[in-house]
Design a protein around this motif. Structure first.
Motif, PDB file in Angstrom:
ATOM      1  N   ASN A 168       0.815  -1.228   0.000  1.00 46.27           N
ATOM      2  CA  ASN A 168       0.000   0.000   0.000  1.00 46.27           C
ATOM      3  C   ASN A 168       0.845   1.273   0.000  1.00 46.27           C
ATOM      4  O   ASN A 168       0.336   2.377  -0.057  1.00 46.27           O
ATOM      5  N   ARG A 169       2.159   1.124   0.051  1.00 48.39           N
ATOM      6  CA  ARG A 169       3.049   2.298  -0.062  1.00 48.39           C
ATOM      7  C   ARG A 169       3.315   2.641  -1.534  1.00 48.39           C
ATOM      8  O   ARG A 169       3.972   3.619  -1.838  1.00 48.39           O
ATOM      9  N   ILE A 170       2.843   1.786  -2.445  1.00 51.47           N
ATOM     10  CA  ILE A 170       3.087   2.024  -3.878  1.00 51.47           C
ATOM     11  C   ILE A 170       1.855   2.681  -4.482  1.00 51.47           C
ATOM     12  O   ILE A 170       0.744   2.170  -4.359  1.00 51.47           O
ATOM     13  N   SER A 171       2.056   3.811  -5.112  1.00 50.82           N
ATOM     14  CA  SER A 171       0.896   4.529  -5.660  1.00 50.82           C
ATOM     15  C   SER A 171       0.776   4.368  -7.167  1.00 50.82           C
ATOM     16  O   SER A 171      -0.304   4.418  -7.712  1.00 50.82           O
ATOM     17  N   THR A 172       1.898   4.218  -7.852  1.00 51.61           N
ATOM     18  CA  THR A 172       1.862   4.219  -9.315  1.00 51.61           C
ATOM     19  C   THR A 172       2.800   3.152  -9.850  1.00 51.61           C
ATOM     20  O   THR A 172       3.910   2.995  -9.345  1.00 51.61           O
ATOM     21  N   VAL A 173       2.349   2.451 -10.877  1.00 50.77           N
ATOM     22  CA  VAL A 173       3.213   1.475 -11.550  1.00 50.77           C
ATOM     23  C   VAL A 173       3.336   1.883 -13.015  1.00 50.77           C
ATOM     24  O   VAL A 173       2.347   1.982 -13.738  1.00 50.77           O
ATOM     25  N   LEU A 174       4.568   2.160 -13.391  1.00 50.12           N
ATOM     26  CA  LEU A 174       4.854   2.574 -14.767  1.00 50.12           C
ATOM     27  C   LEU A 174       5.504   1.397 -15.494  1.00 50.12           C
ATOM     28  O   LEU A 174       6.528   0.874 -15.051  1.00 50.12           O
ATOM     29  N   GLY A 175       4.911   0.983 -16.593  1.00 53.02           N
ATOM     30  CA  GLY A 175       5.464  -0.136 -17.366  1.00 53.02           C
ATOM     31  C   GLY A 175       6.239   0.395 -18.563  1.00 53.02           C
ATOM     32  O   GLY A 175       5.819   1.360 -19.190  1.00 53.02           O
ATOM     33  N   ILE A 176       7.344  -0.250 -18.856  1.00 57.05           N
ATOM     34  CA  ILE A 176       8.127   0.193 -20.009  1.00 57.05           C
ATOM     35  C   ILE A 176       7.996  -0.825 -21.127  1.00 57.05           C
ATOM     36  O   ILE A 176       8.152  -2.034 -20.901  1.00 57.05           O
TER      37      ILE A 176
END
Ligand code: IMP
Length: 433
Positions: free
Chosen positions: A255-263
Motif C-alpha cells: 500500500n506504499r506504492i501509488s503508481t506502476v509505470l510499465g516500459i
C-alpha cells in the motif's frame, strides 16, 4: 506518501535505463528490488555511454540515495568494480550515496561457476552466466550468504563453507572444480571492508523515506515475461521482476506504492532461449536489430527481434497493475513501410485475444496480426505528440487502446532530451525537505 514502481513490460531491455535515468531527476531515493548484475542499463549522459549492471541508474545524480534492496543478489566484486569504474569517470563519492541491504544475498564465485557449467550443457536456457539462478537457489535452500554476513569474517567463512559443501556434488557432477573456502575468502576480505560501511536496514530506510514525503522510485530489472512466476517458465530469470516484487524486494508494504509505470518498446526483443511468437527472421527483424542497436549490454549477444505483441502487453498490464506506459524506441520504426502488431492468437481451441503464455510452444498457436502504416520522418527532434506524423500517432493510439493503458512517456531517441512527457507521475509530489 507513496512510491512509484518502474517495471519492464516485455522480456527485459525495454529501455529502462533511459526512462529510469530520466525519472531519477524527480526521485530522492532509487531502489533496485530484484535481480543482480544480469541487468545492464545503458545511460547516455551528454554524448557519453555508461553501463551499470548492479548500481541503480540514479547514482549519477548527486543528492540521490541509491539502494540495493533485499530482493537482489549482489556480486561483491562487480559492485566494487562498478563503483571504481564510475569514480574513474569523474563521479566522486558514490559509496556515500549507496546503501546495500544487509539482507541481500551475495553472488559468490561458485554461483558463477555453476551457472556457466550448466549453460555449457544440455539444459542451457541462455542465461547471462552471472550466477543469478544459483544464488537465488542458495537463498531458497537456506544456504545463502547475505551481505550482512560480511560484517563478521568468521561467520562469513562458516556460511561459505556450508554453501560450498552443498554445491560440491553439483559442481563435481558438472565436471567443474570447486574452489576452497580459503581461496574464496582471500579476495573477500578487502571487498568486505569496502561494502560493510554501505550496509543498512534498507526496508526501514525506504519506509522512513516514504513517511518523510521523499520521492521514492522502485526500479525493476529484467521484465514481466522473465519473471519467475509470471514469465515464460522455465525460460525466465530467478526473481520476481513484476511490480509485486517491488514491495517484497524493497521491504515495504504494497500500500506504499501509488503508481506502476510499465516500459515497453514499440516492438519486441528477447535475449536467450524461449518462446517468442512475434519473432522476425527477415529484413524487418534485421532493421529492428541494426537501427535499434539490439545487442545485449551485459553479454553483447544479438537480441532476437519481432513485432509488438498486444496480448502480451495487456498481460503485463494485468499482472503488474500498470497505470501508465513509457513507450521507447518509437524512432526505430522509422522507414519501415508497414508495421505489424499482434492483436490476438489462433489456437487449436479457437482465436483468443489473451496471451496464451503456457501454450506458446504448442503447434498451431500462432499470432494474428493487424497492419498499420509506417512513416519516414526522423522523430528525434519532435518534442510534442502533435508534431509527430499522423501514422506514428495512430500507432501510439492503437497501442494504448490495445493495452488498455495510457502512454505517460514517449522516447524518440536515446538522449535524455529526446523524450516527450505526456504525464509525469512524480510531478506534484513533495521534493526532499
Ligand atoms: P539469468 O537472469 O542470467 O539467469 O538469465 C535467465 C534469462 O533471463 C535469460 O534468457 C537471460 O537472457 C534473461 N535475462 C536476464 N537478465 C536480463 C536482462 O536484464 N535483460 C534481458 N534479458 C535478461
Amino acid at each position: 506518501m507513496s512510491a512509484v514502481v518502474i517495471v519492464g513490460a516485455q522480456w527485459g531491455d525495454e529501455g529502462k535505463g533511459k526512462v529510469v535515468d530520466f525519472c531519477t531527476e524527480f526521485a530522492d531515493v532509487v531502489v533496485r528490488y530484484a535481480g543482480g548484475p544480469n541487468a545492464g542499463h545503458t545511460l547516455v549522459v551528454g554524448d557519453e555511454k555508461v553501463i551499470v549492471r548492479l548500481i541503480p541508474s540514479g547514482i549519477l545524480r548527486e543528492g540521490t540515495r541509491c539502494v540495493l534492496g533485499q530482493g537482489m543478489v549482489v556480486d561483491p566484486s562487480v559492485l566494487i568494480g562498478e563503483i571504481d569504474t564510475l569514480e574513474g569517470r569523474g563521479y566522486a563519492g558514490l559509496a556515500a550515496r549507496l546503501t546495500v541491504s544487509d539482507r541481500a544475498h551475495l553472488i559468490l564465485p561458485y554461483h558463477v561457476l555453476v551457472d556457466s557449467l550448466r549453460e555449457g550443457g544440455k539444459g542451457a536456457i541462455g542465461t547471462t552466466k552471472k550466477g543469478i539462478g544459483p544464488a537465488y537457489e542458495d537463498k531458497v535452500r537456506r544456504t545463502g550468504v547475505r551481505a550482512g554476513d560480511l560484517r563478521d569474517l568468521g561467520r562469513l567463512r562458516a556460511r561459505v563453507e556450508a554453501a560450498l559443501e552443498a554445491w560440491l556434488p553439483t559442481i563435481t557432477h558438472l565436471g567443474g572444480r570447486a574452489p576452497s573456502a580459503a581461496e574464496l575468502m582471500e579476495p573477500m576480505v578487502p571487498l568486505a571492508e569496502r561494502i560493510v560501511p554501505m550496509l543498512d536496514n534498507a526496508s526501514k530506510l525506504v519506509d522512513d523515506a516514504i513517511r518523510a514525503g521523499r520521492r521514492v522510485m522502485l526500479e525493476g530489472a529484467q521484465g514481466t515475461l522473465l519473471d519467475i512466476d509470471h514469465g515464460t517458465y522455465p525460460f525466465v530469470t530467478s526473481s520476481n521482476a513484476v511490480a509485486g516484487g517491488a514491495a517484497v524486494g524493497s521491504g515495504i508494504g504494497p500500500n506504499r506504492i501509488s503508481t506502476v509505470l510499465g516500459i515497453t518498446k514499440a516492438y519486441t526483443t528477447r535475449v536467450g532461449a524461449g518462446p517468442f511468437p512475434t519473432e522476425l527472421d527477415d529484413r524487418d527483424g534485421q532493421h529492428l536489430r541494426e537501427v535499434g542497436a539490439e545487442f545485449g549490454s551485459v553479454t553483447g549477444r544479438p537480441r532476437r527481434t519481432g513485432w509488438l505483441d498486444l496480448p502480451a502487453l495487456r498481460y503485463a498490464a494485468r499482472v503488474n497493475g500498470l497505470d501508465g506506459l513509457a513507450l521507447t524506441k518509437l524512432d526505430v520504426l522509422t522507414g519501415m513501410d508497414r508495421l505489424k502488431v499482434c492483436v490476438g492468437y489462433d489456437t487449436p481451441a479457437g482465436r483468443t485475444s489473451e496471451f496464451p503464455i503456457d501454450l506458446l510452444d504448442v503447434p498451431g498457436v500462432l499470432p494474428v496480426y493487424q497492419e498499420l502504416a509506417g512513416w519516414t520522418e526522423h522523430l528525434g527532434e519532435y518534442r510534442t505528440l502533435d508534431e509527430l506524423p499522423s501514422t506514428a500517432r495512430a500507432y501510439i493510439r492503437f497501442l494504448e487502446e490495445g493495452a488498455g493503458v495510457p502512454v505517460y512517456f514517449l522516447s524518440v531517441g536515446p538522449r535524455r532530451r529526446e523524450t516527450i512527457v505526456l504525464h509525469n507521475p512524480f510531478v506534484g509530489r513533495a521534493a526532499a525537505p
